[in-house]
Write an enzyme that holds these catalytic residues in place. Structure first.
Site, PDB file in Angstrom:
ATOM      1  NE  ARG A  50      -0.844   1.807   3.500  1.00 35.41           N
ATOM      2  CZ  ARG A  50       0.601   2.378   4.167  1.00 35.41           C
ATOM      3  NH1 ARG A  50       1.676   1.451   4.803  1.00 35.41           N
ATOM      4  NH2 ARG A  50       0.473   3.443   4.235  1.00 35.41           N
ATOM      5  N   GLY A  51      -0.029   2.965  -0.034  1.00 34.79           N
ATOM      6  CA  GLY A  51       0.919   3.916   0.111  1.00 34.79           C
ATOM      7  C   GLY A  51       1.386   3.773  -1.684  1.00 34.79           C
ATOM      8  CB  ALA A  52       0.746   7.390  -3.374  1.00 38.23           C
ATOM      9  NE  ARG A  84      -5.990   0.899  -2.143  1.00 29.64           N
ATOM     10  CZ  ARG A  84      -5.839   1.538  -0.887  1.00 29.64           C
ATOM     11  NH1 ARG A  84      -4.537   0.841  -0.977  1.00 29.64           N
ATOM     12  NH2 ARG A  84      -6.288   2.384  -0.210  1.00 29.64           N
ATOM     13  CD  GLN A 194      -4.585   2.557   6.303  1.00 30.62           C
ATOM     14  OE1 GLN A 194      -4.923   3.030   8.023  1.00 30.62           O
ATOM     15  NE2 GLN A 194      -4.253   2.396   5.191  1.00 30.62           N
ATOM     16  CG  ASP A 235      -2.861   8.062  -1.301  1.00 25.68           C
ATOM     17  OD1 ASP A 235      -3.271   8.663  -0.396  1.00 25.68           O
ATOM     18  OD2 ASP A 235      -2.854   6.828  -1.658  1.00 25.68           O
ATOM     19  CG  ASN A 245      -2.427  11.302   2.713  1.00 24.25           C
ATOM     20  OD1 ASN A 245      -1.783  10.908   2.034  1.00 24.25           O
ATOM     21  ND2 ASN A 245      -1.904  12.053   4.005  1.00 24.25           N
ATOM     22  CE  LYS A 246      -5.741   6.006   4.287  1.00 24.57           C
ATOM     23  NZ  LYS A 246      -6.317   4.910   3.315  1.00 24.57           N
TER      24      LYS A 246
HETATM   25  O1  MRU Z   1      -4.410   3.110   2.000  1.00 26.53           O
HETATM   26  P1  MRU Z   1      -3.316   3.390   2.212  1.00 26.53           P
HETATM   27  O2  MRU Z   1      -3.066   2.711   3.110  1.00 26.53           O
HETATM   28  O3  MRU Z   1      -2.595   2.902   0.418  1.00 26.53           O
HETATM   29  O4  MRU Z   1      -3.251   4.689   1.878  1.00 26.53           O
HETATM   30  C1  MRU Z   1      -1.858   5.901   2.484  1.00 26.53           C
HETATM   31  C2  MRU Z   1      -2.253   6.748   2.674  1.00 26.53           C
HETATM   32  O5  MRU Z   1      -2.568   7.569   2.385  1.00 26.53           O
HETATM   33  C3  MRU Z   1      -0.846   7.943   2.671  1.00 26.53           C
HETATM   34  O6  MRU Z   1      -0.290   8.470   3.275  1.00 26.53           O
HETATM   35  C4  MRU Z   1      -0.421   8.151   1.423  1.00 26.53           C
HETATM   36  O7  MRU Z   1      -0.657   7.224   0.597  1.00 26.53           O
HETATM   37  C5  MRU Z   1       0.993   8.489   1.810  1.00 26.53           C
HETATM   38  S1  MRU Z   1       2.302   7.917   0.956  1.00 26.53           S
HETATM   39  C6  MRU Z   1       3.857   8.265   1.097  1.00 26.53           C
END
Ligand code: MRU
Length: 359
Positions: A50-52, A84, A194, A235, A245-246
């Site tokens: 996960r994470g962008a 996603r 997270q 993201d 973002n999250k």
């Molecule tokens: O749903 P996730 O855990 O993939 O979401 C990730 C986030 O929102 C992070 O904060 C974002 O991707 C930045 S990752 C450097």
């Protein structure tokens, strides 16, 4: 990190992609091996990976995996890109690897031609560039961190989401090494935690002074004057500077404005989507109700309760003090400045050439 978040396996063990299963952290460091694209897509959907930025790397390796297995590469790429919807890095990484595969003579039927190695080389290049981007963001972002900083962060943005040390977390690490970090406040980040599970895990391993707080405690923490800077990842960043973002990030930005605290976002330019004119054009992933009405497998609401569960929210540019990229700092956050630093025309430019636009 002793176990990398993602590792490519060549034959005879592969071709395959090894992932550190992030759903198991911090209790267990378990590896999951994806030997085909459906397994990788399943891992992406359940947030094992996960994470962008890491999604971009995983998507590119997924295209290479499909090509080297002799699968239908275009179909695999389409499925991966749709796994996603919000983190634009995923479709970006997939399309880069697909273009490399096609340019090397790949075809829809797959096969063992030059396309697979070319896609694999592209995926490795994306990972290496992401590591370099992390280091550059850390350097640019450090200038925005005051001495003795108490930084509040949300979700997880470290080595678990990157080819390097991450985005916002790379800046936090740089601040710690420079002796500027007094305290890291870690939002737990409901519903999937997270922050509590992953950022606290990374902060502990790095020896950072840190504490986890319930997301709802951020307001009183800021009111008490205990936060000097809010620092998050992204993201997807739209052309006008809107930041997806999250979920919970937007609340922090509103709180930060109310309390006069700078709100800074860090992301590589692979997160900038100039095709999305504004925040309304960013697709926000909706996830299952079970993530909200259960915790650690235990029900926390009556069975069958409905839930509102967007995985992300969108912060308008007017609330964002600055966006740190590997090419420099976007400040103020205007459409013009986003275009200068995020535009494809500057892909070959050295970071320092564009680090001081329209201050
Ligand atoms: O749903 P996730 O855990 O993939 O979401 C990730 C986030 O929102 C992070 O904060 C974002 O991707 C930045 S990752 C450097």
């Amino acid at each position: 990190m002793s176990i990398p978040a993602l590792r490519w396996l060549d034959p005879p063990a592969g071709p395959a992609i090894e992932l550190l299963d992030q759903t198991r952290l911090p209790a267990r460091e378990e590896i999951v091996t994806c030997a085909d694209v459906p397994a990788l897509i399943e891992a992406i959907r359940r947030l094992a990976v996960r994470g962008a930025p890491l999604l971009g790397i995983a998507g590119a390796y997924g295209v290479a995996l499909a090509a080297l297995r002799g699968d239908d590469v275009r179909a695999a790429a389409a499925d991966l890109a749709a796994a996603r919807p919000t983190a634009v890095n995923l479709s970006w990484g997939v399309s880069r690897a697909l273009a490399a595969w096609a340019a090397a003579g790949g075809n829809c039927a797959g096969g063992a031609g030059g396309g697979g190695p070319a896609a694999l080389a592209e995926a490795a290049d994306i990972a290496a560039r992401d590591a370099a981007a992390s280091a550059a963001m850390a350097g640019h972002g450090l200038a925005l961190v005051p001495p003795g900083a108490r930084i509040l962060t949300h979700c997880n943005t470290g080595a678990l989401v990157s080819g390097g040390e991450g985005t916002a977390f790379a800046i936090i690490l740089a601040a710690h090494r420079a002796g500027r970090l007094a305290q890291l406040w870690v939002d737990e980040t409901r519903p999937l935690l997270q922050g509590a599970r992953l950022t606290a895990y990374e902060a502990r391993r790095a020896g950072l002074p840190h504490a986890v707080l319930a997301d709802g405690a951020a307001a009183s923490l800021m009111a008490a004057g205990a936060v000097d800077l809010v620092l998050t990842g992204a993201d997807r960043i739209a052309a006008d500077g809107s930041v997806a973002n999250k979920v919970g990030t937007y609340s922090l930005a509103v709180l930060a404005r109310h309390h006069g605290v700078p709100f800074v976002v860090a992301a590589p330019v692979s997160t900038v989507d100039l095709d999305a004119p504004d925040g309304a054009a960013i697709p926000v992933e909706q996830r299952p109700a079970t993530e909200v009405i259960t915790l650690g497998g235990q029900p926390i609401a009556p069975d069958g309760t409905d839930a509102y569960n967007p995985a992300f929210d969108v912060t308008p540019p007017s609330l964002v003090t600055a966006i740190v990229t590997e090419r420099g700092v976007i400040q103020p956050v205007t459409a013009g400045n986003v275009r200068v630093l995020g535009g494809a025309t500057l892909l070959a430019a050295p970071p320092d050439a564009v680090s001081d636009v329209e201050r």
